[in-house]
Design a protein around this motif. Structure first.
Motif: not given
Length: 65
Positions: A28-37
């Motif tokens: 939310d803070a910067d839009g950087i992608a993260v993995l859920l899996q």
């Protein structure tokens, strides 16, 4: 397949989330992608390949398991 994201290279375009929301999200803070899996099942792998292909920053790496 194993997925990694170079978060330093990610520009937060959200294309990966649009292609495969079951696997990718954005901070939310910067839009950087993260993995859920990091190792999706066979039913999600084509969407993940598409996400890697269209990533404008080429920040997604796929490696065979």
């Amino acid at each position: 397949m194993k997925i990694t994201i170079d978060q330093d290279a990610c520009i937060g375009s959200g294309q990966c989330v649009l292609s495969s929301p079951e696997v990718f999200d954005q901070r939310d803070a910067d839009g950087i992608a993260v993995l859920l899996q990091d190792s999706p099942g066979p039913g999600l792998q084509e969407d993940v390949r598409e996400a890697a292909r269209i990533c404008p920053a080429l920040a997604i790496t796929l490696t065979p398991s």
